[in-house]
Design an enzyme around this catalytic site. Structure first.
Site, short mmCIF file in Angstrom:
data_model
loop_
_atom_site.label_atom_id
_atom_site.label_comp_id
_atom_site.label_asym_id
_atom_site.label_seq_id
_atom_site.Cartn_x
_atom_site.Cartn_y
_atom_site.Cartn_z
N GLY A 1 0.26 59.39 49.63
CA GLY A 1 0.29 59.83 47.98
C GLY A 1 0.11 61.46 48.26
O GLY A 1 0.31 62.52 49.12
N ASN A 2 -0.14 62.42 46.80
CA ASN A 2 0.04 63.35 46.42
C ASN A 2 -1.27 64.22 46.01
O ASN A 2 -1.50 63.32 44.65
CB ASN A 2 0.80 64.01 45.89
CG ASN A 2 1.43 63.15 44.77
OD1 ASN A 2 1.08 63.78 43.77
ND2 ASN A 2 3.03 62.59 44.91
N ARG A 3 -1.34 65.56 45.13
CA ARG A 3 -2.62 65.74 44.71
C ARG A 3 -2.02 65.68 42.97
O ARG A 3 -3.36 66.16 42.40
CB ARG A 3 -3.72 66.68 44.61
CG ARG A 3 -4.06 66.14 46.48
CD ARG A 3 -4.18 67.97 46.97
NE ARG A 3 -5.31 68.03 45.90
CZ ARG A 3 -4.89 69.93 45.89
NH1 ARG A 3 -4.38 70.81 46.22
NH2 ARG A 3 -6.26 70.36 44.56
N SER A 4 -1.18 65.54 42.56
CA SER A 4 -0.95 65.58 41.35
C SER A 4 -1.56 64.40 40.23
O SER A 4 -1.80 63.52 40.61
CB SER A 4 0.95 64.50 40.89
OG SER A 4 1.19 64.86 39.40
#
Ligand code: C5P
Length: 404
Positions: free
Chosen positions: A213-216
């Site tokens: 995933g990512n930190r958005s």
């Protein structure tokens, strides 16, 4: 920032009344003048001294106090906005029938200000046919209903009926205020327009319990949705793993992966006037998703993951977009040098082919989880259209100017 608006916060008799203190506080900290009108039942859950200290004004409860000044009319007429939080099933029923047997009911009837209510009650009461009909009546009259959320209730059980969090209620209230300010003015420039916004970050599963995933956080996309609603647009929000609540007035489509987001946005974009791709979409996904949990005793000391490219959704939308549709992409980059950041933005615009590209820097402490953002917007030719920094809500306003 001081807005200096007069806001009446109605508090009714539910346990969530303790959270209404934070709603009052948020308005006061913005510089608004807050008058609390509490029902007698509300004061059994939260003390009058607390509400007076936090609101910095006397708290009104009794219809028969201040009769000489016709208080219920005076408070109602002075309000730029009325927020009822929590709104119990009983209060909702009274509002739906126009009953005015207490100061709050009278105040609301005597006001023409926008009305926002945040229901809070037990799931069975929320699902009761009487409540469902009453809420529908209020919505049809233009009352903005925020929540309720789903989650832990007062007792051991969980379900729909939890009052929305104070920041969500305040955000919805401010959007309602902005819309009221702008009706018939230049600010209502998106009335009749359908805006599709993607928000959050996609997650690509590795196995049933893990993902890439990512930190958005989704904060910028949600701010765009709130601002678009406030300007009169109908909004479809395609939400990928948001960390913040979506506005209740959007058409919400929940997605997890990049491929799910592609299917949802392609479908929604077909009839949209504008598409804003604020979501952080994973560029790659695992070639294989393990049916069971990947076990380290089977994989050893190193684990090699084979990844495959996800489709570039934005580029695909640009290729198929219909005439007149405005397509806006984002370019989140870690490049610290502003000149090189712009070069990267221009290269990205050439690859994506959208109408506008919002270039912003992200890093450990910048961009994603923050409430602020700093952006440079490029047009299709790579020329700078505007540079803005500020809250994600104010940045959202400038981005929406591109489609107004
Ligand atoms: O290529 P990059 O990820 O930097 O591009 C960012 C922009 O492209 C964002 O608007 C994002 O929503 C979109 N994007 C996409 N499909 C991908 C990756 C990003 O539409 N696979």
């Amino acid at each position: 920032m001081s807005s200096g608006r007069t806001i009446v916060v109605g508090i009714t008799g539910g346990i969530a009344a303790y959270k209404a203190v934070n709603v009052v506080r948020a308005f006061v900290l913005r510089g608004d003048c807050v008058h609390v009108v509490a029902t007698p039942a509300a004061l059994r859950f939260v003390g009058k001294p607390t509400l007076e200290a936090i609101s910095r004004n006397p708290v009104h409860t009794d219809l028969y106090e201040g009769v000489a000044e016709v208080r219920h009319v005076a408070i109602g007429q002075s309000a730029d906005l009325i927020v009822v939080a929590p709104a119990t099933a009983n209060t909702i029923a009274k509002l739906a029938t126009g009953l005015a047997d207490d100061l709050l009911g009278n105040t609301i009837l005597a006001s023409t200000a926008p009305l926002v209510i945040a229901p809070a009650m037990h799931t069975e009461m929320w699902n009761n046919a009487a409540t469902v009909a009453n809420v529908a009546t209020l919505r049809a009259r233009g009352v903005i209903v925020v929540g309720p959320g789903v989650g832990q209730l007062t007792g051991a059980d969980a379900g729909a009926g939890r009052m929305e969090e104070p920041d969500t209620i305040v955000a919805a209230a401010l959007a309602a205020l902005a819309l009221a300010d702008r009706t018939d003015g230049p600010g209502a420039d998106l009335v009749g327009k359908h805006v599709v916004i993607t928000a959050g970050g996609t997650r690509e599963p590795l196995d049933p319990v893990r993902f890439l995933g990512n930190r958005s956080s989704g904060k910028q996309g949600v701010a765009l949705a709130q601002a678009a609603l406030a300007r009169g647009a109908s909004v479809t929000l395609i939400a990928a793993n948001l960390e913040v609540a979506a506005p209740t007035a959007v058409e919400l489509r929940l997605v997890g992966t990049a491929l799910e987001l592609e299917a949802a946005v392609t479908d929604a974009a077909a009839g949209a006037d504008a598409v804003i791709m604020a979501a952080a979409v994973a560029d790659y996904r695992p070639v294989q998703v393990s049916a069971g949990k990947i076990k380290k005793d089977e994989t050893g000391d190193t684990l090699l993951l084979e990844l495959t490219r996800n489709p570039d959704i934005l580029a695909g939308l640009a290729r198929t977009k219909r005439t007149g549709q405005v397509l806006i992409g984002f370019a989140a980059e870690t490049e610290p040098d502003p000149v090189r950041l712009l070069v990267l933005g221009r290269e990205k615009m050439a690859r994506k082919g959208c109408d506008f590209l919002v270039v912003n820097r992200v890093g450990w402490a910048e961009g994603f989880a923050s409430d602020r953002n700093a952006i440079t917007v490029l047009d299709h030719d790579g020329d700078i259209v505007c540079e803005v920094s500020g809250t994600k809500m104010s940045v959202a306003g400038r981005i929406l100017d591109l489609i107004g």
